[in-house]
Design a protein around this motif. Sequence first.
Motif, PDB file in Angstrom:
ATOM      1  N   LYS A  49      11.380   5.281  -1.500  1.00 56.01           N
ATOM      2  CA  LYS A  49      10.382   5.351  -1.893  1.00 56.01           C
ATOM      3  C   LYS A  49      10.096   6.043  -3.249  1.00 56.01           C
ATOM      4  O   LYS A  49       9.313   6.134  -4.255  1.00 56.01           O
ATOM      5  CB  LYS A  49       9.504   4.444  -1.247  1.00 56.01           C
ATOM      6  CG  LYS A  49       8.245   4.343  -1.467  1.00 56.01           C
ATOM      7  CD  LYS A  49       7.830   2.579  -2.633  1.00 56.01           C
ATOM      8  CE  LYS A  49       6.857   2.213  -2.275  1.00 56.01           C
ATOM      9  NZ  LYS A  49       6.860   1.012  -4.092  1.00 56.01           N
ATOM     10  N   ASN A  50       9.822   7.633  -2.736  1.00 56.07           N
ATOM     11  CA  ASN A  50       9.493   8.455  -2.799  1.00 56.07           C
ATOM     12  C   ASN A  50      10.479   9.011  -4.786  1.00 56.07           C
ATOM     13  O   ASN A  50       8.908   9.190  -5.433  1.00 56.07           O
ATOM     14  CB  ASN A  50       9.489  10.158  -2.471  1.00 56.07           C
ATOM     15  CG  ASN A  50       8.946  11.013  -2.995  1.00 56.07           C
ATOM     16  OD1 ASN A  50       8.216  11.137  -3.165  1.00 56.07           O
ATOM     17  ND2 ASN A  50       9.723  11.950  -3.179  1.00 56.07           N
ATOM     18  N   ASP A  51      11.015   8.669  -4.595  1.00 55.98           N
ATOM     19  CA  ASP A  51      12.085   8.786  -6.041  1.00 55.98           C
ATOM     20  C   ASP A  51      12.373   7.713  -6.829  1.00 55.98           C
ATOM     21  O   ASP A  51      11.625   7.811  -7.751  1.00 55.98           O
ATOM     22  CB  ASP A  51      13.616   8.725  -6.148  1.00 55.98           C
ATOM     23  CG  ASP A  51      14.130   9.832  -5.059  1.00 55.98           C
ATOM     24  OD1 ASP A  51      12.576  11.159  -5.071  1.00 55.98           O
ATOM     25  OD2 ASP A  51      14.918  10.075  -4.493  1.00 55.98           O
ATOM     26  N   GLN A  52      11.514   6.911  -6.535  1.00 55.46           N
ATOM     27  CA  GLN A  52      11.528   5.471  -7.634  1.00 55.46           C
ATOM     28  C   GLN A  52       9.782   5.076  -7.890  1.00 55.46           C
ATOM     29  O   GLN A  52       9.721   5.287  -8.816  1.00 55.46           O
ATOM     30  CB  GLN A  52      11.679   4.197  -6.810  1.00 55.46           C
ATOM     31  CG  GLN A  52      12.973   3.752  -6.511  1.00 55.46           C
ATOM     32  CD  GLN A  52      13.480   2.830  -5.734  1.00 55.46           C
ATOM     33  OE1 GLN A  52      12.708   1.754  -5.403  1.00 55.46           O
ATOM     34  NE2 GLN A  52      14.490   2.859  -5.144  1.00 55.46           N
ATOM     35  N   ASP A  53       9.268   5.835  -7.446  1.00 56.27           N
ATOM     36  CA  ASP A  53       7.178   5.696  -7.437  1.00 56.27           C
ATOM     37  C   ASP A  53       7.225   6.723  -8.301  1.00 56.27           C
ATOM     38  O   ASP A  53       6.774   7.473  -6.891  1.00 56.27           O
ATOM     39  CB  ASP A  53       6.908   4.738  -7.055  1.00 56.27           C
ATOM     40  CG  ASP A  53       5.273   4.019  -6.869  1.00 56.27           C
ATOM     41  OD1 ASP A  53       4.552   5.179  -7.940  1.00 56.27           O
ATOM     42  OD2 ASP A  53       4.547   3.252  -6.158  1.00 56.27           O
ATOM     43  N   ALA A  91       0.844  -1.187   0.221  1.00 57.58           N
ATOM     44  CA  ALA A  91       0.090   0.014   0.358  1.00 57.58           C
ATOM     45  C   ALA A  91       0.665   1.394  -0.267  1.00 57.58           C
ATOM     46  O   ALA A  91       0.655   1.804   0.811  1.00 57.58           O
ATOM     47  CB  ALA A  91      -1.030   0.074   1.214  1.00 57.58           C
ATOM     48  N   PRO A  92       1.131   1.541  -1.341  1.00 56.50           N
ATOM     49  CA  PRO A  92       2.339   2.605  -0.460  1.00 56.50           C
ATOM     50  C   PRO A  92       1.909   4.506  -0.740  1.00 56.50           C
ATOM     51  O   PRO A  92       2.316   5.231  -0.964  1.00 56.50           O
ATOM     52  CB  PRO A  92       3.282   2.500  -2.780  1.00 56.50           C
ATOM     53  CG  PRO A  92       2.160   1.612  -2.946  1.00 56.50           C
ATOM     54  CD  PRO A  92       1.306   0.382  -2.549  1.00 56.50           C
ATOM     55  N   ASN A  93       0.391   3.923  -0.851  1.00 58.45           N
ATOM     56  CA  ASN A  93      -0.259   5.427  -0.992  1.00 58.45           C
ATOM     57  C   ASN A  93      -0.777   5.598  -0.112  1.00 58.45           C
ATOM     58  O   ASN A  93      -2.501   6.643   0.134  1.00 58.45           O
ATOM     59  CB  ASN A  93      -0.764   5.965  -2.163  1.00 58.45           C
ATOM     60  CG  ASN A  93      -0.110   6.957  -3.221  1.00 58.45           C
ATOM     61  OD1 ASN A  93       0.329   7.308  -2.985  1.00 58.45           O
ATOM     62  ND2 ASN A  93      -0.695   6.552  -4.470  1.00 58.45           N
ATOM     63  N   ILE A  94      -0.686   5.229   1.570  1.00 60.81           N
ATOM     64  CA  ILE A  94      -1.266   5.172   2.335  1.00 60.81           C
ATOM     65  C   ILE A  94      -0.846   5.712   3.901  1.00 60.81           C
ATOM     66  O   ILE A  94       0.537   4.765   4.200  1.00 60.81           O
ATOM     67  CB  ILE A  94      -2.083   3.197   2.740  1.00 60.81           C
ATOM     68  CG1 ILE A  94      -2.930   2.942   2.382  1.00 60.81           C
ATOM     69  CG2 ILE A  94      -2.449   3.613   4.220  1.00 60.81           C
ATOM     70  CD1 ILE A  94      -3.430   1.852   2.171  1.00 60.81           C
ATOM     71  N   ALA A  98       1.684   9.446  -1.344  1.00 62.03           N
ATOM     72  CA  ALA A  98       2.283   9.205   0.637  1.00 62.03           C
ATOM     73  C   ALA A  98       3.255   9.747   1.071  1.00 62.03           C
ATOM     74  O   ALA A  98       3.247  10.541   2.119  1.00 62.03           O
ATOM     75  CB  ALA A  98       1.011   8.064   0.610  1.00 62.03           C
ATOM     76  N   PRO A  99       4.279   9.114   0.827  1.00 57.96           N
ATOM     77  CA  PRO A  99       6.008   9.281   1.188  1.00 57.96           C
ATOM     78  C   PRO A  99       6.090  10.560   0.989  1.00 57.96           C
ATOM     79  O   PRO A  99       6.717  11.208   2.210  1.00 57.96           O
ATOM     80  CB  PRO A  99       6.571   8.321   0.517  1.00 57.96           C
ATOM     81  CG  PRO A  99       6.456   8.017  -0.702  1.00 57.96           C
ATOM     82  CD  PRO A  99       4.695   8.071  -0.519  1.00 57.96           C
TER      83      PRO A  99
END
Length: 887
Positions: free
Chosen positions: A593-597, A563-566, A602-603
């Motif tokens: 995570k912010n840079d990759q996706d 759940a990358p956007n929680i 959310a991050p």
Amino acid sequence: MALMESVKKSLAGAFNSQSAKVLILSVVLALSGCDQLDTPKNAQGSGALDRAQSYLDQGQYRAASIEARKALQEDGSNVEAHILLSRILMDVGQGKSAIIQLEQLSPAESKPAIYYLTLAEAYISRHKYYSAAEILEQHQFTTNEDKFKYHIHLSKVKSGLGEFKAAKEQLNKAQQYAGDDVENKQRILIDAASLSQRTGGKEVATYLDQAIALGNHPEALIAKASYEFQNENFEKAEDLLSNSLLELKTTDILTPMRAKVLQGLIKTLTRSGRSSEALIYSKLLAEATPNAEDNQNKFTEAMKLYQEGKLEEAEQLLSDMHSQSGGNELSGRLLGLINALQGDFYEADSFLTDNIDPETASSKALRVLVETKLRLNQNEEVLKILETKLQRSPEDVEILSIYGLALLTTGQVDQAVKHIEKAISLDPSKQKLKVRLADIYQRQGKKDEALKLLTNVYEQDKANENAIVALGKLYLRMDNPKAALALSKDQLKRAPKDLFSHSFAGSIAFAVKDFPAAIGHYQQALRIDDEDLPSHFGLANAHINQKDFDAAIQRSKLLIDKAPNIPQVYKILITASELSDRKDQAIDLMVSKNDQDIQAWAPATVLAEYYLRNGDSKKAVEYADEALSRNALVAYSQRVALLVYFQSANQFMAKQQYNQARELLIKGLQLKPEDIRYLSALTALEIRSGQHREAEKLIAQLETTFPDSTISLELRGDLLLAQDKLEDSEQQFQKAWNRNKNDAIAVKLLKVRQRLNKNTNTFLDEWIVALPKSTRALTTKAIEAQKANNVRLASKLYNQILTIDERSLAALNNLAWLKFENDESDAIVLAEKGAKLYPNNAAMLDTYGWILYKNGDKQKAQEILKKAHELAPDNEEIKSHYQEANN
């Protein structure tokens, strides 16, 4: 036309077999479905409108439409042209466009009766019965023909609203104005048959036979065919449909009525076992609507993708279909729903508003429309829509429910409760609504009413998960953990292998701080379904409370993938990492995570919060900007960005860096254009930076947007004060104080009066009377008394302050000093308490250190005074105390 007539005459009696009929009708359909737009030979009208009518009489809708539009280009206010074009649109099944066409005309201008009758008919074609009734009831109709149409339309309205007795009465009245016109008589009989069918009457066939006996009216033939089909008289149904097809006017496009006949023939022939003949009509229908099957397939595929959660793919397919079909309402509604689910509420609102008519929408569709508009703060529009619905259907449970929830969203809690309670009283089976009402009761402090409601729902449905969760939370809020645990045990006993049972038991165990039990239940829930996010979250939090930070960090890493956007995922990671001194690793992981996706917002949002909390405004703003650039409509990202921009702007203002502060406030106002906090801050900035004209404009905007707020009065006072217009400034602050008595206004009014050399004692007393628990007012009065050497009054006031706020720095420091000067022994007790509460406040430490020194504790005094001097090296009094203690 000559060819058409010759075909009819030569074939009319030549064939009696069923196959021959199919052949004849297929030839007729093929000829009538042609797309050519050649001008008919008898279209000899003198103008575009005459030509349009001529084309329409011959069934050439495309040419008629072109000519009618030409007439409107020549004269946009030509009522006859609007009526004719709307008639064309209705005939081809575009009732919505017909309404739009007629509604373009100014309602203020008088129009002929036929206009209102046509508009009412267009409303009826879209099932907008209330709108039709309003139009009909608001206008007078004088000729017999107009009165006939009026009663016919009103009968349809009453029937559509389920008022069948009134509908029949209107048909009887229509009969008075039918005259000798055969078509009028047939119209009454056809509508009477429809009404009889809706009410379960036995006169359906009689009415239709009477209508057909007067002449082969296509509508009567189709209705009688439907009646025979339902009674399984398929051969008779086929004959009637065949005759109706021959009777229908030849047209250049497939009209809804012709399509209805074809669909009836396909069904009838199929039920008769003659599928090969049914295929002829199926093929002709497909050829007449070449995109229909393709659109249906696309819609079916889009629905499948939507149900699988593949929203982007479904949206692309629907967008293609929607544009190709010229705006299909069904695809438009689904596009609106998909956009809403993706958080794009502006786009969702556009699709839903265009494709959902509040008057005719189902409660489910209306709920989606309302929720979307509420997200966009279109509160007044929402309430107006729902109030109109309620006026027309005051006992409609669904509308009452939606209206109540909308009122709740707009803060009108008492009215919301009233409507929700009424909905439940009308339909006690609304269990979900009862749970929502119980939640409202809790927020109102009515815990007993909430408990009674939830217990009722649970007793009726022990599998109602919403009620169980709400009831468990309520038990905990009422300090009844035993009841909450009993509820979870009851649920486990009822469904021991159910995911919800273990997830709920885990949450209750967690709430009562039985973390080992919570971990066990969450683990069992995840054995049942490893994708259950609430159980993952519960398990991670339970590990943190058990101080098993490694397990919590591993769980949060697993959740980031799932759940990358929680945002809560990253908050768990930071919490566990900070508690185990691995904060930097957590931040690095979030940044990575912010840079990759690039789809993950959310991050960046959580990083913005983190850096704001740790005082790094620059990075906080950078990440807030990045989160919004990825999805500007996420409410959580907006809230964080607004907080980041506001606090960072205040920091820049404190440093007099006005340009940077202004940029951030403007960013905030782009997110929330009428945010009073931001508008006020920007106005204050312009005043402080000397941009008085800009400040004046902003104050005027505040006065217009928030006429009942005191903030515009206060800011106008600030502006006048900055312009050295002291008396005018005092007047504004006085008005603000009279309207809303608070400390901030009182301080400003006091200062401006001091600058005017006015006596402030009277106002200080007024301030204290108005706000007796205001430590600000009492402190101001105490300091004034202290300056005047009125030690008794000052001491009394400082003691009064400490009864209200025992942590008051000013009261602790000043009272300790007064007691010290008066040789009171408890001075050091107050000073020590203040120093412990405020270990980095130079003034408080100076008081404590100096009292220690005077009491003979030189070593400790030196230590305390050294720190005070380091905190305020330029303070001469603190410096002298420090130097004397060290001599």
